[in-house]
Design a protein around this motif. Structure first.
Motif, PDB file in Angstrom:
ATOM      1  N   LEU A  80       0.834  -1.212   0.000  1.00  0.00           N
ATOM      2  CA  LEU A  80       0.000   0.000   0.000  1.00  0.00           C
ATOM      3  C   LEU A  80       0.865   1.256   0.000  1.00  0.00           C
ATOM      4  CD1 LEU A  80      -2.878  -0.988   2.428  1.00  0.00           C
ATOM      5  CD2 LEU A  80      -3.075  -0.439  -0.005  1.00  0.00           C
ATOM      6  N   VAL A  81       1.914   1.246   0.797  1.00  0.00           N
ATOM      7  CA  VAL A  81       2.816   2.404   0.835  1.00  0.00           C
ATOM      8  C   VAL A  81       3.485   2.585  -0.525  1.00  0.00           C
ATOM      9  CG1 VAL A  81       4.914   3.334   1.884  1.00  0.00           C
ATOM     10  CG2 VAL A  81       3.145   2.316   3.327  1.00  0.00           C
ATOM     11  N   GLU A  82       3.912   1.498  -1.134  1.00  0.00           N
ATOM     12  CA  GLU A  82       4.536   1.579  -2.458  1.00  0.00           C
ATOM     13  C   GLU A  82       3.540   2.047  -3.524  1.00  0.00           C
ATOM     14  OE1 GLU A  82       6.716  -1.907  -3.636  1.00  0.00           O
ATOM     15  OE2 GLU A  82       7.671  -2.050  -1.667  1.00  0.00           O
ATOM     16  N   ALA A  83       2.248   1.766  -3.301  1.00  0.00           N
ATOM     17  CA  ALA A  83       1.219   2.165  -4.264  1.00  0.00           C
ATOM     18  C   ALA A  83       0.789   3.623  -4.095  1.00  0.00           C
ATOM     19  CB  ALA A  83       0.000   1.248  -4.141  1.00  0.00           C
ATOM     20  N   LEU A  84       1.272   4.302  -3.043  1.00  0.00           N
ATOM     21  CA  LEU A  84       0.863   5.695  -2.794  1.00  0.00           C
ATOM     22  C   LEU A  84       1.059   6.617  -3.997  1.00  0.00           C
ATOM     23  CD1 LEU A  84       1.789   6.432   0.913  1.00  0.00           C
ATOM     24  CD2 LEU A  84      -0.462   6.569  -0.154  1.00  0.00           C
ATOM     25  N   PRO A  85       2.200   6.598  -4.671  1.00  0.00           N
ATOM     26  CA  PRO A  85       2.335   7.483  -5.834  1.00  0.00           C
ATOM     27  C   PRO A  85       1.266   7.221  -6.905  1.00  0.00           C
ATOM     28  CG  PRO A  85       4.490   6.681  -5.172  1.00  0.00           C
ATOM     29  CD  PRO A  85       3.473   5.912  -4.371  1.00  0.00           C
ATOM     30  N   ALA A  86       0.933   5.956  -7.125  1.00  0.00           N
ATOM     31  CA  ALA A  86      -0.104   5.634  -8.114  1.00  0.00           C
ATOM     32  C   ALA A  86      -1.475   6.122  -7.641  1.00  0.00           C
ATOM     33  CB  ALA A  86      -0.133   4.130  -8.372  1.00  0.00           C
ATOM     34  N   LEU A  87      -1.776   5.924  -6.369  1.00  0.00           N
ATOM     35  CA  LEU A  87      -3.064   6.392  -5.826  1.00  0.00           C
ATOM     36  C   LEU A  87      -3.143   7.918  -5.849  1.00  0.00           C
ATOM     37  CD1 LEU A  87      -3.435   3.907  -2.852  1.00  0.00           C
ATOM     38  CD2 LEU A  87      -4.853   3.992  -4.920  1.00  0.00           C
ATOM     39  N   GLU A  88      -2.038   8.578  -5.527  1.00  0.00           N
ATOM     40  CA  GLU A  88      -2.002  10.048  -5.579  1.00  0.00           C
ATOM     41  C   GLU A  88      -2.197  10.545  -6.999  1.00  0.00           C
ATOM     42  OE1 GLU A  88       0.825  10.789  -1.663  1.00  0.00           O
ATOM     43  OE2 GLU A  88       1.760  10.518  -3.621  1.00  0.00           O
ATOM     44  N   ALA A  89      -1.620   9.846  -7.976  1.00  0.00           N
ATOM     45  CA  ALA A  89      -1.812  10.226  -9.377  1.00  0.00           C
ATOM     46  C   ALA A  89      -3.267  10.035  -9.793  1.00  0.00           C
ATOM     47  CB  ALA A  89      -0.882   9.401 -10.278  1.00  0.00           C
ATOM     48  N   LEU A  90      -3.889   8.955  -9.335  1.00  0.00           N
ATOM     49  CA  LEU A  90      -5.306   8.706  -9.625  1.00  0.00           C
ATOM     50  C   LEU A  90      -6.165   9.814  -9.021  1.00  0.00           C
ATOM     51  CD1 LEU A  90      -7.356   6.687 -10.862  1.00  0.00           C
ATOM     52  CD2 LEU A  90      -7.373   5.539  -8.634  1.00  0.00           C
ATOM     53  N   ALA A  91      -5.863  10.187  -7.775  1.00  0.00           N
ATOM     54  CA  ALA A  91      -6.614  11.249  -7.105  1.00  0.00           C
ATOM     55  C   ALA A  91      -6.413  12.590  -7.810  1.00  0.00           C
ATOM     56  CB  ALA A  91      -6.192  11.353  -5.632  1.00  0.00           C
ATOM     57  N   ALA A  92      -5.191  12.850  -8.266  1.00  0.00           N
ATOM     58  CA  ALA A  92      -4.919  14.109  -8.977  1.00  0.00           C
ATOM     59  C   ALA A  92      -5.714  14.175 -10.279  1.00  0.00           C
ATOM     60  CB  ALA A  92      -3.424  14.245  -9.258  1.00  0.00           C
ATOM     61  N   ARG A  93      -5.861  13.052 -10.949  1.00  0.00           N
ATOM     62  CA  ARG A  93      -6.665  13.015 -12.178  1.00  0.00           C
ATOM     63  C   ARG A  93      -8.124  13.314 -11.875  1.00  0.00           C
ATOM     64  NH1 ARG A  93      -5.320   9.734 -16.929  1.00  0.00           N
ATOM     65  NH2 ARG A  93      -7.091  10.965 -17.600  1.00  0.00           N
ATOM     66  N   ALA A  94      -8.573  12.862 -10.702  1.00  0.00           N
ATOM     67  CA  ALA A  94      -9.957  13.108 -10.295  1.00  0.00           C
ATOM     68  C   ALA A  94     -10.194  14.591 -10.030  1.00  0.00           C
ATOM     69  CB  ALA A  94     -10.302  12.291  -9.050  1.00  0.00           C
ATOM     70  N   ASP A  95      -9.146  15.302  -9.598  1.00  0.00           N
ATOM     71  CA  ASP A  95      -9.257  16.738  -9.345  1.00  0.00           C
ATOM     72  C   ASP A  95      -9.364  17.529 -10.633  1.00  0.00           C
ATOM     73  OD1 ASP A  95      -9.264  16.532  -6.593  1.00  0.00           O
ATOM     74  OD2 ASP A  95      -7.103  16.837  -6.403  1.00  0.00           O
ATOM     75  N   GLY A  96      -9.030  16.890 -11.724  1.00  0.00           N
ATOM     76  CA  GLY A  96      -9.194  17.525 -13.039  1.00  0.00           C
ATOM     77  C   GLY A  96      -8.025  18.327 -13.432  1.00  0.00           C
TER      78      GLY A  96
END
Length: 143
Positions: free
Chosen positions: A127-143
């Motif tokens: 999960l910690v290693e996946a943080l950059p990917a999750l943050e990128a997904l969240a940033a895409r959601a912000d538009g």
């Protein structure tokens, strides 16, 4: 990478369930998730215009105005005219608003810690290693 419908569904369900668990911190404070989100943004950013809040939240202006009105009535934010443009409304958190926002953030962090506590080191590490990917997904959601 092409993801199949089953994988996408699993990801959506996991994210949704975690989101609901984190929203419990808002409801424990008597807020809707949207109200808590607006309060957190205002508390974190200091002074925020209503138009900025509308863009950040992805809500219509009347909904943001209603939420700000409720938070104002509770003494958690103060709404005033902008310094540069008298037509612009700005919102600022009060000390009580910052304290409530901090309580919500703390409860959310505690809830995540509780969830991760029972995971094995391998899963928690993934999960910690996946943080950059999750943050990128969240940033895409912000538009």
């Amino acid at each position: 990478m092409e993801l199949d419908a089953e994988t996408l569904g699993r990801l959506r369900r996991a994210i949704s369930k975690i989101g609901r668990l984190l929203n419990e911190a808002a409801t424990a404070e008597g807020f809707s998730p949207a109200q808590a989100s607006v309060l957190n943004i205002v508390s974190a950013r200091g002074t925020v215009s209503l138009s900025q809040l509308t863009a950040l939240e992805g809500m219509n202006p009347s909904m943001v105005s209603r939420i700000v009105g409720k938070l104002t009535d509770q003494g958690l934010v103060v709404r005033s005219q902008g310094c540069d443009d008298q037509r612009t409304a700005v919102v600022e958190s009060t000390p009580a608003g910052r304290e409530r926002s901090e309580r919500i953030r703390t409860r959310r962090a505690e809830r995540v810690a509780e969830l991760m506590e029972d995971l094995g080191d391998g899963v928690a590490g993934a999960l910690v290693e996946a943080l950059p990917a999750l943050e990128a997904l969240a940033a895409r959601a912000d538009g």
